[in-house]
Design a protein around this motif. Sequence first.
Motif, mmCIF file in Angstrom:
data_model
loop_
_atom_site.group_PDB
_atom_site.id
_atom_site.type_symbol
_atom_site.label_atom_id
_atom_site.label_comp_id
_atom_site.label_asym_id
_atom_site.label_seq_id
_atom_site.Cartn_x
_atom_site.Cartn_y
_atom_site.Cartn_z
ATOM 1 N N ALA A 1 10.007 -3.646 19.181
ATOM 2 C CA ALA A 1 8.709 -4.315 19.281
ATOM 3 C C ALA A 1 7.950 -4.225 17.956
ATOM 4 C CB ALA A 1 7.887 -3.696 20.408
ATOM 5 N N LEU A 2 7.937 -3.042 17.342
ATOM 6 C CA LEU A 2 7.241 -2.883 16.063
ATOM 7 C C LEU A 2 7.944 -3.661 14.952
ATOM 8 C CD1 LEU A 2 6.234 0.899 16.109
ATOM 9 C CD2 LEU A 2 4.921 -1.093 16.857
ATOM 10 N N LEU A 3 9.266 -3.631 14.967
ATOM 11 C CA LEU A 3 10.004 -4.401 13.971
ATOM 12 C C LEU A 3 9.715 -5.892 14.122
ATOM 13 C CD1 LEU A 3 12.132 -4.651 11.739
ATOM 14 C CD2 LEU A 3 13.894 -4.652 13.536
ATOM 15 N N GLY A 4 9.711 -6.378 15.359
ATOM 16 C CA GLY A 4 9.428 -7.791 15.593
ATOM 17 C C GLY A 4 8.025 -8.174 15.150
ATOM 18 N N PHE A 5 7.048 -7.302 15.401
ATOM 19 C CA PHE A 5 5.685 -7.584 14.972
ATOM 20 C C PHE A 5 5.611 -7.689 13.452
ATOM 21 C CE2 PHE A 5 1.508 -6.405 13.456
ATOM 22 C CZ PHE A 5 0.653 -7.110 14.285
ATOM 23 N N ASP A 6 6.235 -6.726 12.749
ATOM 24 C CA ASP A 6 6.177 -6.738 11.285
ATOM 25 C C ASP A 6 6.867 -7.974 10.711
ATOM 26 O OD1 ASP A 6 4.808 -4.383 11.446
ATOM 27 O OD2 ASP A 6 6.229 -3.191 10.274
ATOM 28 N N VAL A 7 7.993 -8.365 11.296
ATOM 29 C CA VAL A 7 8.682 -9.571 10.824
ATOM 30 C C VAL A 7 7.793 -10.792 11.044
ATOM 31 C CG1 VAL A 7 10.624 -11.111 11.257
ATOM 32 C CG2 VAL A 7 11.000 -8.638 11.096
ATOM 33 N N ALA A 8 7.154 -10.874 12.214
ATOM 34 C CA ALA A 8 6.267 -12.004 12.490
ATOM 35 C C ALA A 8 5.107 -12.057 11.501
ATOM 36 C CB ALA A 8 5.747 -11.914 13.925
ATOM 37 N N MET A 9 4.564 -10.889 11.156
ATOM 38 C CA MET A 9 3.455 -10.867 10.201
ATOM 39 C C MET A 9 3.915 -11.290 8.808
ATOM 40 S SD MET A 9 0.680 -10.259 11.749
ATOM 41 C CE MET A 9 -0.359 -10.030 10.311
ATOM 42 N N ARG A 10 5.120 -10.901 8.424
ATOM 43 C CA ARG A 10 5.623 -11.326 7.111
ATOM 44 C C ARG A 10 5.824 -12.841 7.066
ATOM 45 N NH1 ARG A 10 6.715 -7.238 3.787
ATOM 46 N NH2 ARG A 10 6.989 -5.152 4.670
ATOM 47 N N VAL A 11 6.325 -13.409 8.146
ATOM 48 C CA VAL A 11 6.483 -14.863 8.204
ATOM 49 C C VAL A 11 5.117 -15.525 8.157
ATOM 50 C CG1 VAL A 11 7.247 -16.776 9.647
ATOM 51 C CG2 VAL A 11 8.675 -14.739 9.421
ATOM 52 N N ARG A 12 4.174 -15.022 8.936
ATOM 53 C CA ARG A 12 2.811 -15.583 8.937
ATOM 54 C C ARG A 12 2.220 -15.548 7.539
ATOM 55 N NH1 ARG A 12 -2.082 -15.071 7.052
ATOM 56 N NH2 ARG A 12 -3.868 -15.100 8.453
ATOM 57 N N ASN A 13 2.366 -14.431 6.835
ATOM 58 C CA ASN A 13 1.752 -14.308 5.517
ATOM 59 C C ASN A 13 2.476 -15.137 4.454
ATOM 60 O OD1 ASN A 13 -0.336 -12.639 6.369
ATOM 61 N ND2 ASN A 13 0.864 -10.780 6.073
ATOM 62 N N ALA A 14 3.743 -15.434 4.700
ATOM 63 C CA ALA A 14 4.463 -16.312 3.773
ATOM 64 C C ALA A 14 4.056 -17.771 3.933
ATOM 65 C CB ALA A 14 5.970 -16.170 3.989
ATOM 66 N N LEU A 15 3.553 -18.120 5.124
ATOM 67 C CA LEU A 15 3.262 -19.521 5.421
ATOM 68 C C LEU A 15 1.775 -19.856 5.452
ATOM 69 C CD1 LEU A 15 5.834 -20.100 8.321
ATOM 70 C CD2 LEU A 15 6.092 -20.701 5.894
ATOM 71 N N TRP A 16 0.920 -18.826 5.509
ATOM 72 C CA TRP A 16 -0.492 -19.094 5.776
ATOM 73 C C TRP A 16 -1.361 -18.263 4.849
ATOM 74 C CZ3 TRP A 16 -2.394 -22.673 9.197
ATOM 75 C CH2 TRP A 16 -3.762 -22.636 9.481
ATOM 76 N N ARG A 17 -2.439 -18.845 4.384
ATOM 77 C CA ARG A 17 -3.441 -18.156 3.588
ATOM 78 C C ARG A 17 -4.802 -18.321 4.255
ATOM 79 N NH1 ARG A 17 0.444 -16.353 1.950
ATOM 80 N NH2 ARG A 17 1.195 -16.066 -0.181
ATOM 81 N N PRO A 18 -5.645 -17.291 4.188
ATOM 82 C CA PRO A 18 -5.455 -16.016 3.507
ATOM 83 C C PRO A 18 -4.510 -15.105 4.278
ATOM 84 C CG PRO A 18 -7.525 -15.985 4.696
ATOM 85 C CD PRO A 18 -6.984 -17.383 4.840
ATOM 86 N N PRO A 19 -3.903 -14.125 3.610
ATOM 87 C CA PRO A 19 -3.017 -13.197 4.311
ATOM 88 C C PRO A 19 -3.795 -12.281 5.251
ATOM 89 C CG PRO A 19 -3.361 -12.475 2.058
ATOM 90 C CD PRO A 19 -4.000 -13.828 2.173
ATOM 91 N N PHE A 20 -3.118 -11.827 6.285
ATOM 92 C CA PHE A 20 -3.662 -10.798 7.175
ATOM 93 C C PHE A 20 -2.696 -9.621 7.111
ATOM 94 C CE2 PHE A 20 -4.592 -8.436 10.962
ATOM 95 C CZ PHE A 20 -5.960 -8.594 11.152
ATOM 96 N N VAL A 21 -3.056 -8.613 6.355
ATOM 97 C CA VAL A 21 -2.164 -7.466 6.141
ATOM 98 C C VAL A 21 -2.298 -6.505 7.311
ATOM 99 C CG1 VAL A 21 -1.598 -5.532 4.637
ATOM 100 C CG2 VAL A 21 -2.302 -7.708 3.645
ATOM 101 N N MET A 22 -1.262 -6.391 8.108
ATOM 102 C CA MET A 22 -1.211 -5.423 9.202
ATOM 103 C C MET A 22 0.247 -5.214 9.568
ATOM 104 S SD MET A 22 -2.621 -3.332 11.220
ATOM 105 C CE MET A 22 -1.496 -2.254 12.112
ATOM 106 N N TYR A 23 0.769 -4.046 9.187
ATOM 107 C CA TYR A 23 2.167 -3.725 9.452
ATOM 108 C C TYR A 23 2.252 -2.326 10.056
ATOM 109 C CZ TYR A 23 3.031 -7.668 6.310
ATOM 110 O OH TYR A 23 3.034 -8.910 5.732
ATOM 111 N N TYR A 24 3.223 -2.150 10.934
ATOM 112 C CA TYR A 24 3.384 -0.864 11.610
ATOM 113 C C TYR A 24 4.437 0.031 10.977
ATOM 114 C CZ TYR A 24 0.388 -2.240 15.513
ATOM 115 O OH TYR A 24 -0.691 -2.608 16.277
ATOM 116 N N ARG A 25 5.278 -0.524 10.121
ATOM 117 C CA ARG A 25 6.433 0.253 9.654
ATOM 118 C C ARG A 25 6.409 0.444 8.136
ATOM 119 N NH1 ARG A 25 10.841 -2.111 9.941
ATOM 120 N NH2 ARG A 25 12.271 -0.475 10.635
ATOM 121 N N THR A 26 5.228 0.427 7.545
ATOM 122 C CA THR A 26 5.107 0.554 6.083
ATOM 123 C C THR A 26 4.428 1.860 5.681
ATOM 124 O OG1 THR A 26 3.029 -0.700 6.148
ATOM 125 C CG2 THR A 26 5.066 -1.935 5.730
#
Length: 242
Positions: free
Chosen positions: A173-198
């Motif tokens: 679940a945490l891995l999936g969330f982080d991957v989704a956030m990376r995709v979101r930040n690659a495609l959309w601005r401004p970025p929303f930085v929120m990761y669980y595994r960093t």
Amino acid sequence: MLSVMFTPEGPTVRELAVQALSSVERGYDLLAPKFDQTPFRTPDAVLDAVTDALAPFGPFRDGLDLCCGTGAGTRVLRELCEGRTVGADLSEGMLTVARTGTGSGGDWVRADALALPFRSAFDLVVSFGAFGHFLPSARPALFAQAHGALRPGGRFAFPVAAPPPVRSWGHWALLGFDVAMRVRNALWRPPFVMYYRTFPLGAVRRDLAAAGFGVDVLPLPRLGLRPDGSPRCALVVATRPR
């Protein structure tokens, strides 16, 4: 978690989507009025465990809750500090809720954690649940700011959760969330930085030591144990040398 998040008093799916497509600051401004009705508020059990673990290091004089949000963590400061307590956050919306709802005697300051307006001002700095908003490259600057805000001998303390086992639902679940956030930040601005595994503990300890801290890690067994008997949560206590 979802059943708690989507109560009538909490944010709607639409409101969460709007937040997720905003910047971190703007997103929390929008979420602030309903933030305490989400699972993202630090649970009282965590605050109590941290208070008990820090008590032998005190009493402290002045305390700072770094990235305070709506101010839940300042309860720890009020119980441990004999002097001034301050909550600092980038979101004015979250600070507005903190000022009106959290109580007595504290000061609330809008501030960027990477550029704090404090120098040698506190004996205790705490933070709860905020470090997923900082990329690993920002950790040295973040820890340097905490170090600079402390008086010699002061403590910088925050809880960290053990990573879920690889075969568990929580890990994926945490891995999936982080991957989704990376995709979101690659495609959309401004970025929303929120990761669980960093925010792995080993790297965090190294960065704290590089910032000039002495580092201790205290188990918090009252917050539960993993199947192997290790604690689910620990408290990092970083000390600025005298």
